[in-house]
Scaffold this active site. Structure first.
Site: not given
Length: 166
Positions: A125, A143
């Site tokens: 991430d 995401d």
């Protein structure tokens, strides 16, 4: 007539698969780019007061929730995500066109993160949005697509419920 209908269905499924692979590709390219910039080092790039690029390794589910060091828990979550993807494929095949597209958007993002769980044993991430010192969860391109798909599905269901109520 039947041949034309079959061709139309075939083209729809090519478009669905193309959308899925486009989302998967965008996610992979963004993660590979960030990982190449990081080059096995800590990454913290200040963009502006609202956005930073930092690299963290997520072993949990979306937005780092349910992160555990235990391999049994990690493998169980990964297996559950894999099962959910198969359920989403089934639901997408049974849904109407708009919902099918939204499920495919979710699947494209989910498959990108699932790939990382198998390949890296964690999901990279790197998008850090913040305001006045408050940082949102660090997330990635997959995401974003998962969230967009879910939010759109929720709005569709709310609209359908309100329409049915009237």
């Amino acid at each position: 007539m039947l041949l034309g209908m079959t061709k139309s269905i075939y083209l729809k499924y090519i478009l669905y698969f193309s959308l899925f692979f486009l989302i998967f590709f965008l996610d992979r390219v963004s993660k590979i780019y960030i990982l190449n910039i990081a080059n096995n080092e800590e990454l913290n790039i200040y963009i502006n007061d609202f956005l930073n690029i930092i690299l963290i390794w997520n072993t949990g589910i979306g937005f780092g929730l349910l992160s555990f060091k235990d391999n049994t828990v990690y493998n169980s979550i990964t297996f559950l995500i894999l099962l959910i993807n198969f359920v989403l494929i089934y639901i997408a095949l049974k849904s109407d066109n708009l919902k099918r597209i939204l499920f495919i958007i979710i699947l494209g993002g989910s498959s990108g993160n699932l790939f990382d769980r198998f390949y890296y044993s964690a999901v990279p991430d790197f998008i850090d949005i913040n305001y006045n010192g408050f940082h949102w969860f660090v997330f990635n391109v997959a995401d974003i697509f998962i969230t967009i798909g879910i939010i759109c599905l929720i709005f569709i269901e709310i609209l359908a419920y309100n329409k049915k109520s009237d």
